[in-house]
Design a protein around this motif. Structure first.
Motif, PDB file in Angstrom:
ATOM      1  N   SER A   1       0.828  -1.208   0.000  1.00 42.30           N
ATOM      2  CA  SER A   1       0.000   0.000   0.000  1.00 42.30           C
ATOM      3  C   SER A   1       0.862   1.257   0.000  1.00 42.30           C
ATOM      4  CB  SER A   1      -0.907   0.015   1.231  1.00 42.30           C
ATOM      5  OG  SER A   1      -1.709  -1.142   1.275  1.00 42.30           O
ATOM      6  N   ILE A   2       0.433   2.228  -0.776  1.00 42.48           N
ATOM      7  CA  ILE A   2       1.094   3.539  -0.754  1.00 42.48           C
ATOM      8  C   ILE A   2       0.017   4.595  -0.525  1.00 42.48           C
ATOM      9  CG2 ILE A   2       2.509   5.203  -1.990  1.00 42.48           C
ATOM     10  CD1 ILE A   2       3.784   2.957  -3.513  1.00 42.48           C
ATOM     11  N   ILE A   3       0.045   5.165   0.663  1.00 35.15           N
ATOM     12  CA  ILE A   3      -0.913   6.200   1.069  1.00 35.15           C
ATOM     13  C   ILE A   3      -0.216   7.546   0.904  1.00 35.15           C
ATOM     14  CG2 ILE A   3      -2.378   7.034   2.941  1.00 35.15           C
ATOM     15  CD1 ILE A   3      -2.036   4.213   4.220  1.00 35.15           C
ATOM     16  N   ALA A   4      -0.798   8.440   0.133  1.00 32.94           N
ATOM     17  CA  ALA A   4      -0.122   9.704  -0.151  1.00 32.94           C
ATOM     18  C   ALA A   4      -1.110  10.859  -0.209  1.00 32.94           C
ATOM     19  CB  ALA A   4       0.644   9.607  -1.476  1.00 32.94           C
ATOM     20  N   GLY A   5      -0.600  12.034   0.098  1.00 30.26           N
ATOM     21  CA  GLY A   5      -1.422  13.226   0.047  1.00 30.26           C
ATOM     22  C   GLY A   5      -0.883  14.297   0.963  1.00 30.26           C
ATOM     23  N   PRO A   6      -1.561  15.416   1.063  1.00 33.44           N
ATOM     24  CA  PRO A   6      -1.050  16.545   1.841  1.00 33.44           C
ATOM     25  C   PRO A   6      -1.181  16.346   3.343  1.00 33.44           C
ATOM     26  CG  PRO A   6      -3.229  17.055   1.020  1.00 33.44           C
ATOM     27  CD  PRO A   6      -2.856  15.719   0.415  1.00 33.44           C
ATOM     28  N   CYS A   7      -0.303  16.981   4.079  1.00 35.12           N
ATOM     29  CA  CYS A   7      -0.409  16.956   5.541  1.00 35.12           C
ATOM     30  C   CYS A   7      -1.779  17.472   5.953  1.00 35.12           C
ATOM     31  CB  CYS A   7       0.700  17.818   6.148  1.00 35.12           C
ATOM     32  SG  CYS A   7       0.584  18.001   7.936  1.00 35.12           S
ATOM     33  N   SER A   8      -2.196  18.571   5.348  1.00 34.50           N
ATOM     34  CA  SER A   8      -3.514  19.122   5.664  1.00 34.50           C
ATOM     35  C   SER A   8      -4.238  19.533   4.391  1.00 34.50           C
ATOM     36  CB  SER A   8      -3.405  20.329   6.605  1.00 34.50           C
ATOM     37  OG  SER A   8      -2.654  21.359   5.996  1.00 34.50           O
ATOM     38  N   VAL A   9      -5.546  19.369   4.414  1.00 33.00           N
ATOM     39  CA  VAL A   9      -6.387  19.807   3.310  1.00 33.00           C
ATOM     40  C   VAL A   9      -6.529  21.320   3.416  1.00 33.00           C
ATOM     41  CG1 VAL A   9      -8.665  19.647   2.267  1.00 33.00           C
ATOM     42  CG2 VAL A   9      -7.622  17.619   3.288  1.00 33.00           C
ATOM     43  N   GLU A  10      -6.132  22.026   2.362  1.00 37.55           N
ATOM     44  CA  GLU A  10      -6.126  23.491   2.403  1.00 37.55           C
ATOM     45  C   GLU A  10      -7.221  24.111   1.540  1.00 37.55           C
ATOM     46  OE1 GLU A  10      -2.191  24.537   1.200  1.00 37.55           O
ATOM     47  OE2 GLU A  10      -1.235  23.328   2.751  1.00 37.55           O
ATOM     48  N   SER A  11      -7.505  23.486   0.406  1.00 38.28           N
ATOM     49  CA  SER A  11      -8.521  24.019  -0.507  1.00 38.28           C
ATOM     50  C   SER A  11      -8.949  22.912  -1.459  1.00 38.28           C
ATOM     51  CB  SER A  11      -7.970  25.195  -1.319  1.00 38.28           C
ATOM     52  OG  SER A  11      -6.961  24.747  -2.219  1.00 38.28           O
ATOM     53  N   GLU A  12     -10.052  23.114  -2.152  1.00 40.86           N
ATOM     54  CA  GLU A  12     -10.521  22.123  -3.125  1.00 40.86           C
ATOM     55  C   GLU A  12      -9.523  21.983  -4.258  1.00 40.86           C
ATOM     56  OE1 GLU A  12     -14.347  21.148  -6.023  1.00 40.86           O
ATOM     57  OE2 GLU A  12     -14.504  22.703  -4.478  1.00 40.86           O
ATOM     58  N   GLU A  13      -9.032  23.083  -4.762  1.00 39.22           N
ATOM     59  CA  GLU A  13      -8.072  23.053  -5.865  1.00 39.22           C
ATOM     60  C   GLU A  13      -6.822  22.258  -5.480  1.00 39.22           C
ATOM     61  OE1 GLU A  13      -5.567  26.159  -8.746  1.00 39.22           O
ATOM     62  OE2 GLU A  13      -6.680  26.899  -7.001  1.00 39.22           O
ATOM     63  N   GLN A  14      -6.338  22.515  -4.254  1.00 35.94           N
ATOM     64  CA  GLN A  14      -5.124  21.839  -3.791  1.00 35.94           C
ATOM     65  C   GLN A  14      -5.320  20.338  -3.676  1.00 35.94           C
ATOM     66  OE1 GLN A  14      -5.132  20.933  -0.082  1.00 35.94           O
ATOM     67  NE2 GLN A  14      -2.961  20.831   0.431  1.00 35.94           N
ATOM     68  N   VAL A  15      -6.367  19.911  -2.980  1.00 37.20           N
ATOM     69  CA  VAL A  15      -6.535  18.482  -2.711  1.00 37.20           C
ATOM     70  C   VAL A  15      -6.889  17.713  -3.980  1.00 37.20           C
ATOM     71  CG1 VAL A  15      -9.000  18.476  -2.088  1.00 37.20           C
ATOM     72  CG2 VAL A  15      -7.445  16.833  -1.023  1.00 37.20           C
TER      73      VAL A  15
END
Length: 333
Positions: A96-110
């Protein structure tokens, strides 16, 4: 205590044994492996006559377990546990590779990050909606709105989502979340763990900054004792005297945990090092050491991230990690 059942035992015989043991006030856990069936007994086993139990025709042997963790113990469940998560799984033959931002900042970003990490090879999307921060003045996350944005990203990409819970009162907000993360600071929040034990959600349990492996397994036991056996263990580094890294990644935890427990073990090299250039070598080392997966922070603009930008990879750098990890896995297989 565990009882190893002889091959050829019928389901009816096993049911009769389980009913008798339950009548003694014990919880009974059945684990049917490839070669043996294990009956695990949890509770006050002092009232059970081990010699009498072992004398039964269907019982091969009886052993007492000295470790305080029972349900998480490999002796209870010899085969590796595989946990289904949406359209994928954790443990077994799946890396498994779980990836993404530390925090959700905006719709565009996520949304941008979700598309990028999926293309690179991620199997799940992570993102913090509720953020535990050392300083009360730091960004604390978008909370419920952040979860809604993660669900939008899931709807578009198909990636199951992983996000952290801070308070049991927030559980209704996590109804559509695939994996609930318990952060390092909450590893011994036993009331929270008890509530998570009442759910059937997959729980990603991170090791605390100054906790032993035994304490990590005892926290997993709190969840499993409540009836939820879908626990994923995460090593994210421990606090030592070293100052060049955010924490010290304990890679020895991987083989040790695999000896002690049947639960899947993943590694978070982002929080372990706190330095983006160290994420790749630690990810490769974790794969080589037998980890069941990785959890990596990815941001499309790390320099302007609202949280932990220094340890976040760009999508291109994440793609390189995925490619290199794949080569390591091919070699060790």
């Amino acid at each position: 205590m565990i009882a190893v059942i002889k091959q050829g035992t019928t389901d009816k015989q096993l049911e009769n044994l389980s009913n008798w043991l339950k009548a003694q006030g014990l919880d009974v856990h059945l684990s049917k492996g490839s070669s043996h069936t294990i009956v695990g007994l949890v509770g006050d086993t002092s009232k059970i006559d081990a010699e009498l139990l072992e004398s039964l025709d269907i019982v091969e042997s009886v052993k007492r377990i000295s470790e305080p963790f029972k349900s998480a113990n490999r002796k209870f469940h010899p085969d590796d546990t595989v946990i289904g998560v949406g359209n994928t799984s954790v443990g077994g033959d799946i890396f498994s590779i779980i990836a993404g931002p530390c925090s959700v900042e905006s719709e565009e970003q996520v949304m941008a990050i979700a598309r990028a990490v999926k293309e690179a090879g991620a199997t799940m999307l992570r993102g913090g909606a509720f953020k535990p921060r050392t300083s009360p003045y730091d960004f604390q996350g978008l909370k419920a709105d952040g979860i809604e944005l993660l669900l939008k990203a899931k709807a578009e990409t198909g990636l199951p989502i992983v996000t952290e819970i801070m308070n049991a009162n927030h559980l209704p907000l996590f109804e559509d979340v695939d994996v609930i993360q318990v952060g390092a600071r909450n590893m011994q929040n036993f009331e929270l763990l008890k509530e998570l034990g009442k759910t059937k959600k997959a729980i990603l349990l991170k090791r605390g900054l100054a906790n032993t492996l035994k304490e990590l397994l005892m926290s997993a036991e709190y969840i499993m004792a409540g009836g939820n056996e879908n626990v994923i263990l995460c090593e994210r580094g421990i606090r030592t005297f070293e100052t060049y890294t955010r924490n010290t990644l304990d890679l020895s935890a991987i083989p040790l945990l695999h000896e002690l427990t049947h639960l899947p073990v993943i590694i978070d090299p982002s929080h372990a090092t706190g330095v983006s250039r160290l994420v790749k070598p630690m990810a490769l080392a974790a794969a080589a050491a037998g980890a069941d997966g990785l959890m990596i922070e990815v941001h499309n603009d790390p320099a302007h991230a609202l949280c932990d930008g220094a340890q976040s990879l760009t999508p291109d750098a994440f793609g390189e990690v995925c490619s290199s990890v794949k080569k390591v896995l091919e070699v060790i297989d």
